[in-house]
Design a protein around this motif. Structure first.
Motif, PDB file in Angstrom:
ATOM      1  N   GLN A   1      46.684  56.458 -51.080  1.00 37.52           N
ATOM      2  CA  GLN A   1      47.350  57.458 -51.888  1.00 37.52           C
ATOM      3  C   GLN A   1      46.581  57.647 -53.186  1.00 37.52           C
ATOM      4  OE1 GLN A   1      51.386  56.338 -52.523  1.00 37.52           O
ATOM      5  NE2 GLN A   1      52.001  56.751 -50.415  1.00 37.52           N
ATOM      6  N   VAL A   2      46.600  58.869 -53.673  1.00 42.30           N
ATOM      7  CA  VAL A   2      45.865  59.172 -54.889  1.00 42.30           C
ATOM      8  C   VAL A   2      46.829  59.229 -56.071  1.00 42.30           C
ATOM      9  CG1 VAL A   2      46.038  61.674 -54.588  1.00 42.30           C
ATOM     10  CG2 VAL A   2      44.116  60.703 -55.852  1.00 42.30           C
ATOM     11  N   GLN A   3      46.375  58.748 -57.201  1.00 38.48           N
ATOM     12  CA  GLN A   3      47.117  58.873 -58.446  1.00 38.48           C
ATOM     13  C   GLN A   3      46.379  59.843 -59.355  1.00 38.48           C
ATOM     14  OE1 GLN A   3      46.298  55.326 -57.542  1.00 38.48           O
ATOM     15  NE2 GLN A   3      48.043  55.666 -56.174  1.00 38.48           N
ATOM     16  N   LEU A   4      47.142  60.662 -60.083  1.00 43.43           N
ATOM     17  CA  LEU A   4      46.567  61.710 -60.909  1.00 43.43           C
ATOM     18  C   LEU A   4      47.014  61.532 -62.362  1.00 43.43           C
ATOM     19  CD1 LEU A   4      47.371  64.725 -58.549  1.00 43.43           C
ATOM     20  CD2 LEU A   4      45.234  63.442 -58.676  1.00 43.43           C
ATOM     21  N   ALA A   5      46.103  61.800 -63.286  1.00 46.84           N
ATOM     22  CA  ALA A   5      46.430  61.699 -64.704  1.00 46.84           C
ATOM     23  C   ALA A   5      45.756  62.847 -65.457  1.00 46.84           C
ATOM     24  CB  ALA A   5      45.968  60.357 -65.260  1.00 46.84           C
ATOM     25  N   GLU A   6      46.581  63.688 -66.079  1.00 48.14           N
ATOM     26  CA  GLU A   6      46.062  64.824 -66.830  1.00 48.14           C
ATOM     27  C   GLU A   6      45.775  64.433 -68.278  1.00 48.14           C
ATOM     28  OE1 GLU A   6      49.480  66.470 -64.181  1.00 48.14           O
ATOM     29  OE2 GLU A   6      49.070  64.729 -65.459  1.00 48.14           O
ATOM     30  N   SER A   7      44.867  65.170 -68.878  1.00 52.58           N
ATOM     31  CA  SER A   7      44.579  65.021 -70.302  1.00 52.58           C
ATOM     32  C   SER A   7      43.988  66.324 -70.807  1.00 52.58           C
ATOM     33  CB  SER A   7      43.612  63.860 -70.559  1.00 52.58           C
ATOM     34  OG  SER A   7      42.387  64.087 -69.891  1.00 52.58           O
ATOM     35  N   GLY A   8      43.897  66.442 -72.121  1.00 53.42           N
ATOM     36  CA  GLY A   8      43.237  67.598 -72.708  1.00 53.42           C
ATOM     37  C   GLY A   8      44.151  68.640 -73.292  1.00 53.42           C
ATOM     38  N   GLY A   9      45.452  68.449 -73.165  1.00 54.63           N
ATOM     39  CA  GLY A   9      46.371  69.421 -73.747  1.00 54.63           C
ATOM     40  C   GLY A   9      46.373  69.327 -75.259  1.00 54.63           C
ATOM     41  N   GLY A  10      47.059  70.282 -75.880  1.00 54.70           N
ATOM     42  CA  GLY A  10      47.148  70.279 -77.333  1.00 54.70           C
ATOM     43  C   GLY A  10      47.661  71.591 -77.866  1.00 54.70           C
ATOM     44  N   LEU A  11      47.500  71.750 -79.170  1.00 53.93           N
ATOM     45  CA  LEU A  11      47.936  72.966 -79.862  1.00 53.93           C
ATOM     46  C   LEU A  11      46.708  73.815 -80.168  1.00 53.93           C
ATOM     47  CD1 LEU A  11      50.053  74.653 -81.421  1.00 53.93           C
ATOM     48  CD2 LEU A  11      49.597  73.162 -83.400  1.00 53.93           C
ATOM     49  N   VAL A  12      46.768  75.090 -79.838  1.00 55.06           N
ATOM     50  CA  VAL A  12      45.642  75.988 -80.057  1.00 55.06           C
ATOM     51  C   VAL A  12      46.174  77.364 -80.462  1.00 55.06           C
ATOM     52  CG1 VAL A  12      45.535  76.699 -77.638  1.00 55.06           C
ATOM     53  CG2 VAL A  12      43.476  76.828 -79.061  1.00 55.06           C
ATOM     54  N   GLN A  13      45.400  78.079 -81.241  1.00 54.60           N
ATOM     55  CA  GLN A  13      45.805  79.424 -81.622  1.00 54.60           C
ATOM     56  C   GLN A  13      45.530  80.413 -80.497  1.00 54.60           C
ATOM     57  OE1 GLN A  13      43.778  80.305 -85.313  1.00 54.60           O
ATOM     58  NE2 GLN A  13      45.505  79.544 -86.516  1.00 54.60           N
ATOM     59  N   ALA A  14      46.259  81.487 -80.499  1.00 56.42           N
ATOM     60  CA  ALA A  14      46.045  82.538 -79.499  1.00 56.42           C
ATOM     61  C   ALA A  14      44.588  82.996 -79.529  1.00 56.42           C
ATOM     62  CB  ALA A  14      46.979  83.713 -79.766  1.00 56.42           C
ATOM     63  N   GLY A  15      44.027  83.163 -78.343  1.00 60.86           N
ATOM     64  CA  GLY A  15      42.630  83.529 -78.220  1.00 60.86           C
ATOM     65  C   GLY A  15      41.709  82.343 -78.072  1.00 60.86           C
ATOM     66  N   GLY A  16      42.221  81.154 -78.310  1.00 58.73           N
ATOM     67  CA  GLY A  16      41.413  79.953 -78.234  1.00 58.73           C
ATOM     68  C   GLY A  16      41.252  79.434 -76.820  1.00 58.73           C
ATOM     69  N   SER A  17      40.606  78.273 -76.722  1.00 63.55           N
ATOM     70  CA  SER A  17      40.299  77.673 -75.421  1.00 63.55           C
ATOM     71  C   SER A  17      40.685  76.204 -75.399  1.00 63.55           C
ATOM     72  CB  SER A  17      38.795  77.791 -75.131  1.00 63.55           C
ATOM     73  OG  SER A  17      38.386  79.138 -75.067  1.00 63.55           O
ATOM     74  N   LEU A  18      40.982  75.741 -74.203  1.00 61.56           N
ATOM     75  CA  LEU A  18      41.199  74.317 -73.941  1.00 61.56           C
ATOM     76  C   LEU A  18      40.654  74.007 -72.563  1.00 61.56           C
ATOM     77  CD1 LEU A  18      44.882  73.559 -75.082  1.00 61.56           C
ATOM     78  CD2 LEU A  18      42.799  72.634 -76.109  1.00 61.56           C
ATOM     79  N   ARG A  19      40.251  72.775 -72.350  1.00 62.35           N
ATOM     80  CA  ARG A  19      39.880  72.315 -71.016  1.00 62.35           C
ATOM     81  C   ARG A  19      40.747  71.114 -70.662  1.00 62.35           C
ATOM     82  NH1 ARG A  19      34.315  69.968 -68.303  1.00 62.35           N
ATOM     83  NH2 ARG A  19      34.891  68.097 -69.486  1.00 62.35           N
ATOM     84  N   LEU A  20      41.508  71.270 -69.608  1.00 62.61           N
ATOM     85  CA  LEU A  20      42.326  70.183 -69.095  1.00 62.61           C
ATOM     86  C   LEU A  20      41.547  69.408 -68.047  1.00 62.61           C
ATOM     87  CD1 LEU A  20      45.755  72.020 -68.624  1.00 62.61           C
ATOM     88  CD2 LEU A  20      44.786  70.968 -70.688  1.00 62.61           C
ATOM     89  N   SER A  21      41.782  68.111 -68.006  1.00 64.58           N
ATOM     90  CA  SER A  21      41.171  67.252 -66.996  1.00 64.58           C
ATOM     91  C   SER A  21      42.251  66.583 -66.174  1.00 64.58           C
ATOM     92  CB  SER A  21      40.297  66.183 -67.656  1.00 64.58           C
ATOM     93  OG  SER A  21      39.236  66.760 -68.375  1.00 64.58           O
ATOM     94  N   CYS A  22      41.914  66.314 -64.927  1.00 63.06           N
ATOM     95  CA  CYS A  22      42.823  65.618 -64.016  1.00 63.06           C
ATOM     96  C   CYS A  22      42.009  64.522 -63.343  1.00 63.06           C
ATOM     97  CB  CYS A  22      43.388  66.586 -62.997  1.00 63.06           C
ATOM     98  SG  CYS A  22      44.343  65.809 -61.679  1.00 63.06           S
ATOM     99  N   ALA A  23      42.206  63.296 -63.789  1.00 56.45           N
ATOM    100  CA  ALA A  23      41.465  62.168 -63.242  1.00 56.45           C
ATOM    101  C   ALA A  23      42.222  61.576 -62.064  1.00 56.45           C
ATOM    102  CB  ALA A  23      41.258  61.112 -64.321  1.00 56.45           C
ATOM    103  N   ALA A  24      41.525  61.416 -60.956  1.00 52.94           N
ATOM    104  CA  ALA A  24      42.139  60.894 -59.740  1.00 52.94           C
ATOM    105  C   ALA A  24      41.654  59.478 -59.480  1.00 52.94           C
ATOM    106  CB  ALA A  24      41.793  61.788 -58.557  1.00 52.94           C
ATOM    107  N   SER A  25      42.537  58.667 -58.917  1.00 49.28           N
ATOM    108  CA  SER A  25      42.179  57.298 -58.542  1.00 49.28           C
ATOM    109  C   SER A  25      42.997  56.881 -57.334  1.00 49.28           C
ATOM    110  CB  SER A  25      42.439  56.330 -59.696  1.00 49.28           C
ATOM    111  OG  SER A  25      43.808  56.320 -60.044  1.00 49.28           O
ATOM    112  N   GLY A  26      42.510  55.904 -56.615  1.00 50.16           N
ATOM    113  CA  GLY A  26      43.263  55.326 -55.516  1.00 50.16           C
ATOM    114  C   GLY A  26      43.112  56.011 -54.185  1.00 50.16           C
ATOM    115  N   GLY A  27      42.275  57.028 -54.110  1.00 49.60           N
ATOM    116  CA  GLY A  27      42.090  57.720 -52.847  1.00 49.60           C
ATOM    117  C   GLY A  27      40.727  58.371 -52.808  1.00 49.60           C
ATOM    118  N   THR A  28      40.371  58.939 -51.667  1.00 50.36           N
ATOM    119  CA  THR A  28      39.111  59.652 -51.543  1.00 50.36           C
ATOM    120  C   THR A  28      39.344  61.076 -52.017  1.00 50.36           C
ATOM    121  OG1 THR A  28      38.497  58.258 -49.670  1.00 50.36           O
ATOM    122  CG2 THR A  28      37.260  60.305 -49.995  1.00 50.36           C
TER     123      THR A  28
END
Length: 126
Positions: A1-28
């Motif tokens: 089974q795979v486990q997932l963990a997100e990161s990268g969220g936050g507060l940003v002004q309109a028009g801005g950018s963010l990159r979210l990550s999803c790290a997986a472990s425990g599976g292929t």
């Protein structure tokens, strides 16, 4: 089974950018389709984007098409959601999800995904 963990969220002004990550472990990781969903306060969880494990095909909700990009790095067992041109209506908790058994006609159905992360908050100010 795979486990997932997100990161990268936050507060940003309109028009801005963010990159979210999803790290997986425990599976292929390469054996799983990966998707992003989001849930705004008082609303149901909605589909954002999907990345097929075979062929690298990507799919997007109309509301984010042209602004968001889903990608994955199987060597790093991580999926990403690059979000550009953010709008206040993009404010939500963003979830990463994975599944080995996806019916392609229903990739937007959250019930098709067996594995979920805990979510990361994205807030876009006007």
């Amino acid at each position: 089974q795979v486990q997932l963990a997100e990161s990268g969220g936050g507060l940003v002004q309109a028009g801005g950018s963010l990159r979210l990550s999803c790290a997986a472990s425990g599976g292929t990781f390469s054996n799983y389709d990966v998707a992003w969903f989001r849930q705004a306060p008082g609303k149901e969880r909605e589909f954002v984007a999907h990345f097929r494990r075979n062929g690298g095909y990507t799919y997007y909700a109309d509301s984010v098409k042209g602004r968001f990009t889903i990608s994955r790095d199987n060597t790093k067992t991580t999926a990403y959601l690059q979000m550009n041109g953010l709008k206040p209506e993009d404010t939500a908790v963003y979830y990463c999800a994975a599944s080995r058994t996806i019916i392609m006609s229903s990739i937007g159905n959250q019930h098709q995904y067996n594995y979920w992360g805990q979510g990361t908050q994205v807030t876009v100010s006007s």
